[in-house]
Design an enzyme around this catalytic site. Structure first.
Site, PDB file in Angstrom:
ATOM      1  N   TYR A 119      79.047   9.667 106.695  1.00 15.43           N
ATOM      2  CA  TYR A 119      80.315   9.286 107.320  1.00 15.43           C
ATOM      3  C   TYR A 119      81.196  10.491 107.604  1.00 15.43           C
ATOM      4  O   TYR A 119      81.958  10.495 108.574  1.00 15.43           O
ATOM      5  CB  TYR A 119      81.045   8.255 106.450  1.00 15.43           C
ATOM      6  CG  TYR A 119      80.445   6.885 106.590  1.00 15.43           C
ATOM      7  CD1 TYR A 119      80.882   6.011 107.574  1.00 15.43           C
ATOM      8  CD2 TYR A 119      79.406   6.466 105.757  1.00 15.43           C
ATOM      9  CE1 TYR A 119      80.320   4.762 107.726  1.00 15.43           C
ATOM     10  CE2 TYR A 119      78.830   5.215 105.896  1.00 15.43           C
ATOM     11  CZ  TYR A 119      79.290   4.374 106.883  1.00 15.43           C
ATOM     12  OH  TYR A 119      78.719   3.133 107.033  1.00 15.43           O
TER      13      TYR A 119
ATOM     14  N   GLU B 152      78.214  -1.130 101.701  1.00 13.38           N
ATOM     15  CA  GLU B 152      76.832  -0.629 101.660  1.00 13.38           C
ATOM     16  C   GLU B 152      76.417  -0.278 100.240  1.00 13.38           C
ATOM     17  O   GLU B 152      75.261  -0.509  99.849  1.00 13.38           O
ATOM     18  CB  GLU B 152      76.696   0.562 102.609  1.00 13.38           C
ATOM     19  CG  GLU B 152      76.742   0.136 104.075  1.00 13.38           C
ATOM     20  CD  GLU B 152      77.087   1.252 105.038  1.00 13.38           C
ATOM     21  OE1 GLU B 152      76.963   2.439 104.640  1.00 13.38           O
ATOM     22  OE2 GLU B 152      77.480   0.952 106.178  1.00 13.38           O
TER      23      GLU B 152
END
Length: 402
Positions: free
Chosen positions: A95, A137
């Protein structure tokens, strides 16, 4: 929590993102994959070359900006993305890379309009979204690892059986190469499969629905359509042409939020187009194994007899169980095709014509197939009075599975 000022700045960019979103996302992918070539193995290069991936990301970024005041509107989308990320092995550290290149791309594409204040606002907004996805996640990874027979990341599976189902679809029966167990999963879920594609010089992942009901001891089954052309068919072509019994594939744990709710006993109508039948067969097999007597309808569309997969299996279930009825549509009927055996109706699926069969009180409707098919069936169900919350859909394509 984003401040009102940050939300206002981000929301104000929504019209610009709708207009220039694809230019932004094309620049973003070029920038990120150029600087981090190892990530090319995470992304579907077919969708990269066709532009589908860029279009999907542009729509997602614009939607996030538009709904920044109430991101809960996008929770279903976030859930779907999180499942796919886990199947691909996306990790928290990815990310930071995405954020770096997304913010730089906004500045470079928007030019003078991308003030420092706007970039700071988007940095905060992206951080909020990243935290949401990372948290979800993390939970999905933990759940996948904690199941009996579960794992995270890639696991080696041997192809123990390869069976043609039609001229286009072949089933692959996969068993863990380590001889271990396979986990339970929900009907409708998928796995990612990763293969080496010589034409690209890359490992490439694709998502394939599990096409058998949960509970097949020590095995998983996927049924893969051979996609025409390149780049669309690079992975499916590799599987069909180069992968044989005894070969080993990398496989992810089962994921996906398009799943059957079988606990409430309501009637179920399964609507599929083409290879969209694969999760439906998993659902149908699960329901018939439960044998709880509920009404089940299986509606399927295909072009012609040669591409009609799993016909004998569906026919046998419908013949054996009075609560299961099928309606198969062929766009092109051949001289040897038998109505009531090979197919039931000629032409494209027409739910209005079979409304007495498929419009059942309190039924749940599950749809899977190409986007035009899905749009047509959604409209038809709405016209026939089916409530939106009773319709559950999976689109095969970018953001979906195949």
């Amino acid at each position: 929590m984003l401040s009102p000022e940050v939300r206002a700045l981000v929301k104000a960019t929504a019209p610009v993102l709708k207009e220039h979103g694809e230019a932004l996302t094309r620049h973003f992918y070029t920038r990120m994959l150029g600087g981090n070539p190892e990530l090319r193995q995470l992304f579907n290069q077919g969708h990269q070359q066709s532009g589908q991936q860029q279009q999907a990301l542009a729509a997602a970024v614009a939607a996030y900006a538009e709904h920044i005041d109430d991101p809960s509107v996008l929770l279903q989308v976030v859930e779907r993305i999180a499942h796919k990320h886990v199947s691909l092995g996306v990790r928290a550290e990815h990310y930071a890379i995405v954020g770096k290149h997304l913010l730089a791309s906004i500045r470079e594409v928007l030019g003078e309009a991308a003030t420092d204040e706007l970039i700071d606002a988007w940095a905060a907004a992206y951080g909020q979204l990243a935290d949401l996805l990372i948290g979800r996640e993390r939970a999905l990874y933990a759940a996948a690892a904690s199941r009996d027979g579960g794992w995270t990341g890639w696991r080696a599976f041997k192809v123990v059986r390869k069976t043609p189902e039609s001229a286009e679809i072949t089933s692959f029966y996969l068993a863990p190469a380590d001889g271990g167990a396979t986990p339970d999963y929900l009907p409708g879920q998928y796995v990612s499969v990763r293969v080496y594609v010589p034409e690209l010089g890359l490992m490439q992942p694709r998502q394939y629905s599990l096409s058998e009901a949960p509970g097949m001891p020590g095995q998983l089954r996927i049924s893969v359509k051979r996609e025409a052309g390149s780049p669309a068919g690079m992975v499916s072509g590799t599987l069909h042409n180069r992968i044989n019994e005894g070969d080993v594939l990398d496989v992810s744990p089962p994921q996906g939020d398009f799943t059957l709710d079988a606990e409430d006993g309501r009637p179920v109508v399964l609507l599929s187009g083409g290879v969209g039948l694969t999760p439906m067969v998993s659902m149908l097999n699960h329901l018939t194994a439960r044998d709880d007597g509920r009404q089940i309808r299986f509606v399927h569309a295909c072009r012609e007899a040669g591409v009609h997969a799993m016909k004998e299996h569906i026919n046998a279930l419908a013949a054996k169980r009075p609560n299961v009825r099928k309606a198969v549509f062929y766009e092109r009927v051949g001289a040897d095709d038998r109505r009531g055996v090979d197919y039931d109706y000629e032409g494209r699926v027409d739910l209005h014509a079979i409304r007495d069969e498929v419009i059942l009180p309190d039924a749940d409707y599950y749809l899977c197939g190409p986007l035009p098919f899905m749009q047509a069936q959604r409209r038809a169900l709405a016209d026939l009075g089916v409530a939106e919350h009773r319709i559950h859909a999976e689109v095969f394509g970018t953001g979906g599975v195949a």
